[in-house]
Write an enzyme that holds these catalytic residues in place. Structure first.
Site, PDB file in Angstrom:
ATOM      1  N   ASP A   1       2.396 -22.633   3.536  1.00 39.79           N
ATOM      2  CA  ASP A   1       2.719 -23.839   4.321  1.00 39.79           C
ATOM      3  C   ASP A   1       1.425 -24.389   4.903  1.00 39.79           C
ATOM      4  OD1 ASP A   1       4.272 -25.835   5.487  1.00 39.79           O
ATOM      5  OD2 ASP A   1       4.705 -24.663   7.276  1.00 39.79           O
TER       6      ASP A   1
ATOM      7  N   ASP B   1       0.370 -20.056  11.923  1.00 43.75           N
ATOM      8  CA  ASP B   1       1.738 -20.251  11.433  1.00 43.75           C
ATOM      9  C   ASP B   1       1.948 -19.549  10.082  1.00 43.75           C
ATOM     10  OD1 ASP B   1       4.251 -21.190  11.680  1.00 43.75           O
ATOM     11  OD2 ASP B   1       3.781 -23.317  11.473  1.00 43.75           O
TER      12      ASP B   1
HETATM   13  N1  LIG Z   1      -2.981 -18.710  18.807  1.00 47.41           N
HETATM   14  C1  LIG Z   1      -2.810 -19.938  19.285  1.00 47.41           C
HETATM   15  N2  LIG Z   1      -3.582 -20.412  20.285  1.00 47.41           N
HETATM   16  C2  LIG Z   1      -3.407 -21.648  20.788  1.00 47.41           C
HETATM   17  N3  LIG Z   1      -2.466 -22.508  20.346  1.00 47.41           N
HETATM   18  C3  LIG Z   1      -1.668 -22.113  19.349  1.00 47.41           C
HETATM   19  C4  LIG Z   1      -1.782 -20.814  18.761  1.00 47.41           C
HETATM   20  N4  LIG Z   1      -0.852 -20.707  17.782  1.00 47.41           N
HETATM   21  C5  LIG Z   1      -0.184 -21.866  17.758  1.00 47.41           C
HETATM   22  N5  LIG Z   1      -0.663 -22.731  18.695  1.00 47.41           N
HETATM   23  C6  LIG Z   1      -0.196 -24.100  18.957  1.00 47.41           C
HETATM   24  O1  LIG Z   1       1.219 -24.106  18.800  1.00 47.41           O
HETATM   25  C7  LIG Z   1       1.605 -24.984  17.766  1.00 47.41           C
HETATM   26  C8  LIG Z   1       2.791 -24.426  17.012  1.00 47.41           C
HETATM   27  O2  LIG Z   1       2.453 -23.194  16.428  1.00 47.41           O
HETATM   28  P1  LIG Z   1       2.889 -22.827  14.955  1.00 47.41           P
HETATM   29  O3  LIG Z   1       2.580 -21.384  14.754  1.00 47.41           O
HETATM   30  O4  LIG Z   1       2.311 -23.812  13.984  1.00 47.41           O
HETATM   31  O5  LIG Z   1       4.472 -22.961  15.044  1.00 47.41           O
HETATM   32  P2  LIG Z   1       5.523 -23.977  14.409  1.00 47.41           P
HETATM   33  O6  LIG Z   1       6.371 -23.082  13.571  1.00 47.41           O
HETATM   34  O7  LIG Z   1       6.232 -24.536  15.595  1.00 47.41           O
HETATM   35  O8  LIG Z   1       4.773 -25.012  13.601  1.00 47.41           O
HETATM   36  C9  LIG Z   1       0.366 -25.182  16.917  1.00 47.41           C
HETATM   37  O9  LIG Z   1       0.369 -26.436  16.283  1.00 47.41           O
HETATM   38  C10 LIG Z   1      -0.741 -25.088  17.944  1.00 47.41           C
HETATM   39  O10 LIG Z   1      -0.895 -26.327  18.602  1.00 47.41           O
HETATM   40 MG   LIG Z   2       3.044 -25.084  12.526  1.00 50.73          MG
END
Ligand SMILES: Nc1ncnc2c1ncn2[C@@H]1O[C@H](COP(=O)(O)OP(=O)(O)O)[C@@H](O)[C@H]1O
Ligand SMILES: [Mg+2]
Length: 274
Positions: free
Chosen positions: A202, A219
């Protein structure tokens, strides 16, 4: 020892549960009531008890299925806490293509909501660990419990690093910097493939954060092993998405998806990761 503000959240939460009419604090309502069910509150307490978490701070991102919070660890270090909150019908449908044909996970398609969330969270943690060990730039995994994953915070003092997409929209991607980032991302794809034996599946400008000039891959719950029947298809699509972004949005003159794909799976540089 559970930190005071966590206790306060729990107290407030329990009182909200007892008498929903009394909710006054809008912020708390958003953070606690709407989002945390009893199980999640208890899981947060358990993570505190295990000294994995100390304090839950603000929301960093509110997605449909998961929310990411800024938190503090026992040594006051910044942490990111991803909490899986719900399994929508859409989510169930969308994950089927990743688990179908994967003997490790196919069975989870039939799980009830809560259990599916827990398995998905565990899957993200184990993928994260595997990638981190392989030297891929991902947030360092810290611990997980139930539907909660704790990892390194990418950013500083509660301000998360920008996504690649946001960096582009803010006009902060000079041609030179963009080109460096592009090749660094290709390098991360190769590391994932050759050293961790995983395909992200993804990957796009929405799942890459940029911090200290380095791309961080995030993600990773849906990442598949190379023996997944569609691993090569997912790999091609990941590469296609990245090349499309840098070519069409950013306007870089870079090789085609086919060329990058070839470079990743059989290029000489690829071999050094074997
Ligand atoms: N380790 C991290 N540190 C800081 N921000 C994070 C981190 N992981 C995710 N984020 C923030 O959270 C958002 C959503 O996380 P993500 O894992 O992409 O989940 P989703 O399944 O909602 O897309 C990311 O776009 C980023 O902005
Ligand atoms: Mg995401």
């Amino acid at each position: 020892m559970v930190e005071k503000d966590i206790e306060e959240i729990i107290d407030r939460k329990l009182s909200i549960r007892k008498d929903e009419e009394r909710i006054k604090d809008k912020d708390l309502f958003e953070v606690v009531e709407e989002v945390f069910d009893r199980r999640t509150v208890l899981a947060v307490i358990e993570l505190c008890r295990r000294k994995c978490l100390k304090r839950l701070k603000g929301v960093v991102s509110a997605g449909k299925e998961a929310r990411v919070y800024w938190a503090k660890g026992p040594n006051n270090e910044d942490l990111a806490v991803k909490i899986y909150l719900t399994v929508t019908a859409e989510f169930r449908k969308s994950i089927w293509k990743y688990i179908k044909g994967d003997p490790r996970y196919e069975w989870i398609g039939k799980l009830p909501r809560h259990k599916l969330m827990v398995v998905w969270c565990r899957k993200e943690f184990s993928n994260l660990k595997r990638l981190y060990k392989a030297g891929v730039k991902v947030p360092k995994p810290v611990c997980w419990y139930q539907n909660i994953l704790v990892m390194e915070f990418v950013g500083r003092e509660g301000v998360r690093a920008p996504l690649l997409k946001e960096l582009y929209e803010a006009g902060s991607l000079t041609e030179d910097f963009a080109e460096k980032l592009f090749w660094k991302i290709v390098d991360q794809i190769k590391r994932m493939y050759w050293r961790a034996g995983l395909v992200h599946a993804d990957l796009s400008e929405y799942n890459i954060m940029v911090w200290n000039d380095e791309p961080y891959i995030i993600d990773v719950s849906q990442a598949v092993r190379l023996d997944h029947p569609n691993a090569q298809g997912f790999l091609y699509r990941d590469i296609y998405n990245i090349v499309r972004f840098f070519r069409e949005d950013v306007g870089l003159d870079i090789p085609s998806p086919d060329e990058i794909y070839k470079d990743v799976v059989e290029g000489e540089e690829g071999r050094e990761y074997e």
